[in-house]
Design a protein around this motif. Structure first.
Motif, PDB file in Angstrom:
ATOM      1  N   GLU A   1     -11.265  -2.922 -19.431  1.00 54.76           N
ATOM      2  CA  GLU A   1     -10.036  -2.567 -18.716  1.00 54.76           C
ATOM      3  C   GLU A   1      -9.978  -1.059 -18.442  1.00 54.76           C
ATOM      4  N   GLU A   2     -10.337  -0.254 -19.437  1.00 56.69           N
ATOM      5  CA  GLU A   2     -10.331   1.199 -19.257  1.00 56.69           C
ATOM      6  C   GLU A   2     -11.350   1.623 -18.207  1.00 56.69           C
ATOM      7  N   TRP A   3     -12.503   0.988 -18.204  1.00 60.30           N
ATOM      8  CA  TRP A   3     -13.526   1.297 -17.204  1.00 60.30           C
ATOM      9  C   TRP A   3     -12.985   0.999 -15.805  1.00 60.30           C
ATOM     10  N   GLY A   4     -12.328  -0.141 -15.656  1.00 67.89           N
ATOM     11  CA  GLY A   4     -11.746  -0.495 -14.365  1.00 67.89           C
ATOM     12  C   GLY A   4     -10.679   0.499 -13.933  1.00 67.89           C
ATOM     13  N   GLN A   5      -9.842   0.932 -14.871  1.00 66.52           N
ATOM     14  CA  GLN A   5      -8.808   1.915 -14.555  1.00 66.52           C
ATOM     15  C   GLN A   5      -9.418   3.261 -14.177  1.00 66.52           C
ATOM     16  N   PHE A   6     -10.495   3.636 -14.866  1.00 64.95           N
ATOM     17  CA  PHE A   6     -11.197   4.873 -14.535  1.00 64.95           C
ATOM     18  C   PHE A   6     -11.728   4.812 -13.101  1.00 64.95           C
ATOM     19  N   LEU A   7     -12.411   3.713 -12.778  1.00 67.35           N
ATOM     20  CA  LEU A   7     -12.955   3.565 -11.427  1.00 67.35           C
ATOM     21  C   LEU A   7     -11.851   3.567 -10.384  1.00 67.35           C
ATOM     22  N   GLU A   8     -10.753   2.899 -10.686  1.00 70.15           N
ATOM     23  CA  GLU A   8      -9.619   2.872  -9.757  1.00 70.15           C
ATOM     24  C   GLU A   8      -9.082   4.285  -9.520  1.00 70.15           C
ATOM     25  N   ALA A   9      -8.986   5.085 -10.566  1.00 66.87           N
ATOM     26  CA  ALA A   9      -8.508   6.460 -10.421  1.00 66.87           C
ATOM     27  C   ALA A   9      -9.439   7.271  -9.523  1.00 66.87           C
TER      28      ALA A   9
ATOM     29  N   VAL B   1     -11.759   6.151  -7.251  1.00 61.09           N
ATOM     30  CA  VAL B   1     -11.820   5.639  -5.880  1.00 61.09           C
ATOM     31  C   VAL B   1     -10.513   5.893  -5.132  1.00 61.09           C
ATOM     32  N   THR B   2      -9.386   5.684  -5.800  1.00 65.51           N
ATOM     33  CA  THR B   2      -8.099   5.924  -5.156  1.00 65.51           C
ATOM     34  C   THR B   2      -7.928   7.404  -4.827  1.00 65.51           C
ATOM     35  N   GLY B   3      -8.289   8.277  -5.760  1.00 62.90           N
ATOM     36  CA  GLY B   3      -8.213   9.712  -5.489  1.00 62.90           C
ATOM     37  C   GLY B   3      -9.082  10.114  -4.317  1.00 62.90           C
ATOM     38  N   TYR B   4     -10.292   9.575  -4.265  1.00 61.38           N
ATOM     39  CA  TYR B   4     -11.218   9.865  -3.170  1.00 61.38           C
ATOM     40  C   TYR B   4     -10.639   9.389  -1.836  1.00 61.38           C
ATOM     41  N   CYS B   5     -10.248   8.135  -1.787  1.00 59.37           N
ATOM     42  CA  CYS B   5      -9.768   7.549  -0.530  1.00 59.37           C
ATOM     43  C   CYS B   5      -8.474   8.204  -0.046  1.00 59.37           C
ATOM     44  N   ASP B   6      -7.541   8.425  -0.952  1.00 60.00           N
ATOM     45  CA  ASP B   6      -6.274   9.057  -0.568  1.00 60.00           C
ATOM     46  C   ASP B   6      -6.502  10.451   0.003  1.00 60.00           C
ATOM     47  N   HIS B   7      -7.369  11.214  -0.652  1.00 55.29           N
ATOM     48  CA  HIS B   7      -7.621  12.572  -0.170  1.00 55.29           C
ATOM     49  C   HIS B   7      -8.371  12.547   1.161  1.00 55.29           C
ATOM     50  N   LEU B   8      -9.311  11.643   1.301  1.00 54.54           N
ATOM     51  CA  LEU B   8     -10.055  11.547   2.556  1.00 54.54           C
ATOM     52  C   LEU B   8      -9.121  11.184   3.707  1.00 54.54           C
ATOM     53  N   ARG B   9      -8.183  10.257   3.458  1.00 57.12           N
ATOM     54  CA  ARG B   9      -7.208   9.892   4.499  1.00 57.12           C
ATOM     55  C   ARG B   9      -6.308  11.079   4.847  1.00 57.12           C
ATOM     56  N   ALA B  10      -5.876  11.824   3.838  1.00 58.14           N
ATOM     57  CA  ALA B  10      -5.022  12.990   4.091  1.00 58.14           C
ATOM     58  C   ALA B  10      -5.755  14.032   4.929  1.00 58.14           C
ATOM     59  N   LEU B  11      -7.020  14.266   4.611  1.00 63.51           N
ATOM     60  CA  LEU B  11      -7.803  15.225   5.388  1.00 63.51           C
ATOM     61  C   LEU B  11      -8.023  14.730   6.815  1.00 63.51           C
ATOM     62  N   ALA B  12      -8.252  13.436   6.988  1.00 59.01           N
ATOM     63  CA  ALA B  12      -8.449  12.874   8.328  1.00 59.01           C
ATOM     64  C   ALA B  12      -7.178  13.014   9.152  1.00 59.01           C
ATOM     65  N   ALA B  13      -6.025  12.792   8.531  1.00 57.79           N
ATOM     66  CA  ALA B  13      -4.756  12.937   9.248  1.00 57.79           C
ATOM     67  C   ALA B  13      -4.550  14.387   9.671  1.00 57.79           C
ATOM     68  N   LYS B  14      -4.903  15.316   8.793  1.00 63.69           N
ATOM     69  CA  LYS B  14      -4.797  16.741   9.116  1.00 63.69           C
ATOM     70  C   LYS B  14      -5.726  17.090  10.274  1.00 63.69           C
ATOM     71  N   ASP B  15      -6.946  16.578  10.239  1.00 65.21           N
ATOM     72  CA  ASP B  15      -7.890  16.809  11.331  1.00 65.21           C
ATOM     73  C   ASP B  15      -7.371  16.214  12.628  1.00 65.21           C
ATOM     74  N   ARG B  16      -6.784  15.021  12.550  1.00 62.69           N
ATOM     75  CA  ARG B  16      -6.269  14.352  13.744  1.00 62.69           C
ATOM     76  C   ARG B  16      -5.172  15.185  14.394  1.00 62.69           C
ATOM     77  N   LYS B  17      -4.269  15.721  13.572  1.00 61.63           N
ATOM     78  CA  LYS B  17      -3.195  16.560  14.108  1.00 61.63           C
ATOM     79  C   LYS B  17      -3.760  17.802  14.780  1.00 61.63           C
ATOM     80  N   ARG B  18      -4.766  18.405  14.149  1.00 66.00           N
ATOM     81  CA  ARG B  18      -5.387  19.606  14.722  1.00 66.00           C
ATOM     82  C   ARG B  18      -6.067  19.277  16.045  1.00 66.00           C
ATOM     83  N   LEU B  19      -6.782  18.163  16.096  1.00 69.60           N
ATOM     84  CA  LEU B  19      -7.463  17.769  17.327  1.00 69.60           C
ATOM     85  C   LEU B  19      -6.472  17.406  18.427  1.00 69.60           C
ATOM     86  N   ASP B  20      -5.411  16.705  18.057  1.00 71.15           N
ATOM     87  CA  ASP B  20      -4.399  16.336  19.049  1.00 71.15           C
ATOM     88  C   ASP B  20      -3.728  17.578  19.632  1.00 71.15           C
TER      89      ASP B  20
END
Length: 74
Positions: free
Chosen positions: A37-45, A47-66
């Motif tokens: 269970e702890e291993w799964g929670q670690f992986l979730e932390a 992957v979620t941190g990676y994906c959330d930050h990548l989406r935030a950066l993409a949104a920032k890039d999109r605004k700049r490009l627009d």
């Protein structure tokens, strides 16, 4: 990951930080001592941190490009 983009590199750092924060919260640093269970929670932390930050950066890039695109003249 081969040749990560700057955004991917930044997202990996954030994902790693989130994983580290989880391990600190449970007081463990040795992966061999994590329960399933702890291993799964670690992986979730991570992957979620990676994906959330990548989406935030993409949104920032999109605004700049627009903002750079000229308005349609009609």
């Amino acid at each position: 990951m081969i040749d990560p983009t700057p955004n991917e590199t930044a997202a990996m750092a954030v994902g790693g930080q989130m994983g580290g924060e989880y391990l600190e919260a449970i007081g463990k640093s040795d992966f061999a001592t994590l329960s399933e269970e702890e291993w799964g929670q670690f992986l979730e932390a991570v992957v979620t941190g990676y994906c959330d930050h990548l989406r935030a950066l993409a949104a920032k890039d999109r605004k700049r490009l627009d903002a750079m695109a000229p308005e349609v003249p009609f």
